[in-house]
Design an enzyme around this catalytic site. Structure first.
Site, mmCIF file in Angstrom:
data_model
loop_
_atom_site.group_PDB
_atom_site.id
_atom_site.type_symbol
_atom_site.label_atom_id
_atom_site.label_comp_id
_atom_site.label_asym_id
_atom_site.label_seq_id
_atom_site.Cartn_x
_atom_site.Cartn_y
_atom_site.Cartn_z
ATOM 1 N N THR A 100 128.374 33.237 13.408
ATOM 2 C CA THR A 100 128.828 32.360 12.328
ATOM 3 C C THR A 100 127.946 32.486 11.096
ATOM 4 O OG1 THR A 100 129.830 30.802 13.864
ATOM 5 C CG2 THR A 100 129.149 29.909 11.748
ATOM 6 N N SER B 41 129.507 36.130 19.121
ATOM 7 C CA SER B 41 128.634 36.322 20.294
ATOM 8 C C SER B 41 129.295 35.934 21.610
ATOM 9 C CB SER B 41 127.305 35.594 20.121
ATOM 10 O OG SER B 41 127.417 34.223 20.382
ATOM 11 N N THR C 140 125.613 31.556 17.806
ATOM 12 C CA THR C 140 124.978 30.528 18.647
ATOM 13 C C THR C 140 125.519 30.520 20.080
ATOM 14 O OG1 THR C 140 126.632 28.895 17.957
ATOM 15 C CG2 THR C 140 124.552 28.928 16.734
ATOM 16 N N ASP C 141 126.753 31.026 20.262
ATOM 17 C CA ASP C 141 127.436 30.765 21.533
ATOM 18 C C ASP C 141 126.727 31.345 22.757
ATOM 19 O OD1 ASP C 141 129.377 29.194 20.422
ATOM 20 O OD2 ASP C 141 130.870 30.788 20.236
HETATM 21 C C1 SIN Z 1 129.219 33.163 17.639
HETATM 22 O O1 SIN Z 1 128.553 32.749 18.596
HETATM 23 O O2 SIN Z 1 129.177 34.348 17.269
HETATM 24 C C2 SIN Z 1 130.150 32.252 16.916
HETATM 25 C C3 SIN Z 1 129.682 30.854 16.898
HETATM 26 C C4 SIN Z 1 128.380 30.622 16.192
HETATM 27 O O3 SIN Z 1 127.666 31.502 15.767
HETATM 28 O O4 SIN Z 1 128.043 29.417 16.060
#
Ligand code: SIN
Length: 326
Positions: free
Chosen positions: A16, A62, A95-96
Site C-alpha cells: 500500500t 504482499s 503490511t499484510d
Molecule cells: C499489502 O500488504 O501489500 C497491501 C496492504 C498493505 O500494505 O497495507
C-alpha cells in the site's frame, strides 16, 4: 556516527505504501504496488547524511508473496549486506504479510546490519498518506541503528520500531496497525530522532544447510505447512485431508493457552501415531495478544531442534517450513 557517509539501499517490493487510488478521499478502493521506489523517495526531504540507492526488486501486494519472492528478496539483500560501503537496508513492503517476510529474512540472513522493513496503511495518493512519514522514519532508524551497531530485521510504522520476533499486523485499518509481543516496541521515532527502549531479542540465523536450502530449493519443493484452527465444533477432519494433500507440518491456532478441541486433538494424535513419517505439529494460540499468542509448543521435528521459538502462529508456520527444509 561513522566517519564516512554510509550507503543505505532502499529496496521496493510493493504494498500500500506504493499504492494509488482514483480519489484522494478513498482509503480502501486502491491498487497496491503501483508506484516505483524512486517516486516514493522523491517525496522526502534530502538526506545529506546518507547516500541513498533505490532499487525496485518487485511490485507485490504482499498477500500474494511467494516463496520465490522471499528467495529473490533474501538473495538480493544478502548481496547488499556483503558490500562494505553499505550501512543499512530499508525495504518497502505491504503490511499484510510483513511479519512473515520479517521472520524469514531474520532467520535466513541473520543480518550483520539493520534491515528495516517499512509499510503504510494508506495509499500514496490518500489525503491521509502515512507512507512518506513512515519511509522517512525508516531511513532515520536505519541510519541511527547502523551508527549504534544495532543489527537485525526491524519494522517501522506509525513512529514505532518493532523487532521481527513476535511482529504481527494487529489492526485492519488504523495507521498503527503493526504490533509486537508482550516485550513491546524496540523504540520510537519522534521528530526525526530515535529513542531506543530496549535491545532486540538475540535471534540466531538458521544453520548453514537450512539457510542454503531456503535460498536455493525450488519453491515447489518446499515443505508444505498449514495453519489450522481450533474452534467450537472442530471435528479435526481437515487434518487427514491436509496430510493426504502432502502437508508435512501443521501449526495449530489453538484457543487461550494453546488448548485444542478434543476432536481436533484426537485427529492430531491419530496422525502422529499413524503417519510415516508423522507430521510436525506445533500448537500456539489464536489469541491476538498475551503470552500464549507468542508461545508455540511442539514436537521435535528433527534431531537437535526440539526448541521452538516464541512466535505467533503465522511466524511459526514460516519457522516450521524452514526447519523442515533441513
Ligand atoms: C499489502 O500488504 O501489500 C497491501 C496492504 C498493505 O500494505 O497495507
Amino acid at each position: 556516527m561513522r566517519q564516512h557517509t554510509p550507503v543505505v539501499v532502499v529496496v521496493g517490493t510493493g504494498g500500500t505504501i506504493a499504492g494509488e487510488a482514483a480519489h484522494a478521499g478513498d482509503p480502501l478502493g486502491y491498487t497496491a504496488a503501483t508506484l516505483g521506489i524512486e517516486a516514493l523517495l522523491d517525496r522526502l526531504p534530502k538526506r545529506p547524511e546518507a547516500r541513498l540507492e533505490a532499487e525496485q526488486l518487485m511490485q507485490r501486494d504482499s498477500k500474494d508473496m511467494s516463496a520465490e519472492d522471499w528467495q529473490a528478496l533474501a538473495l538480493r539483500l544478502g548481496e547488499h549486506l556483503a558490500r562494505p560501503e553499505v550501512g543499512a537496508l530499508v525495504v518497502t513492503h505491504g503490511t499484510d504479510t510483513l511479519e512473515e517476510t520479517a521472520w524469514f529474512l531474520q532467520r535466513v540472513l541473520e543480518p550483520r546490519l539493520p534491515v528495516v522493513l517499512v509499510a503504510a496503511m494508506r495509499p500514496a495518493t490518500s489525503l491521509q498518506a502515512d507512507g512518506p512519514q513512515n519511509l522517512a522514519d525508516a531511513l532515520t532508524v536505519a541510519l541511527d541503528a547502523a551508527a549504534r551497531g544495532r543489527r537485525g530485521v526491524m519494522a517501522v510504522m506509525a513512529g514505532r520500531v518493532w523487532e521481527a520476533r513476535g511482529l504481527r499486523k494487529g489492526h485492519t485499518f488504523r495507521l498503527d496497525a503493526l504490533q509486537g509481543g508482550e516485550a513491546g516496541a524496540l523504540g520510537a521515532v519522534e521528530a526525526g530522532s530515535v529513542r531506543w527502549w530496549r535491545e532486540s531479542t538475540d535471534t540466531p540465523g538458521l544453520p548453514d544447510v537450512q539457510r542454503q536450502r531456503a535460498l536455493s530449493a525450488p519453491p515447489g519443493a518446499w515443505p508444505r505447512v498449514a495453519v489450522v484452527s481450533s474452534h467450537a465444533g472442530s471435528d479435526g477432519s481437515e487434518v487427514a485431508a491436509l496430510l493426504t494433500a502432502g502437508f508435512q507440518g501443521l501449526v495449530v491456532a489453538g484457543t487461550g493457552h494453546a488448548t485444542v478441541h478434543h476432536r481436533l486433538q484426537a485427529a492430531l494424535d491419530q496422525a502422529l501415531l499413524a503417519g510415516s513419517p508423522p507430521p510436525a505439529v506445533w500448537i500456539g494460540s489464536r489469541c491476538p495478544a498475551g503470552d500464549p499468542a507468542a508461545t508455540i509448543r511442539g514436537l521435535p521435528v528433527q534431531e537437535g531442534s526440539t526448541e521452538v521459538p516464541a512466535l505467533t502462529v503465522w511466524q511459526a508456520r514460516v519457522e516450521l517450513q524452514l526447519r523442515l527444509l533441513g
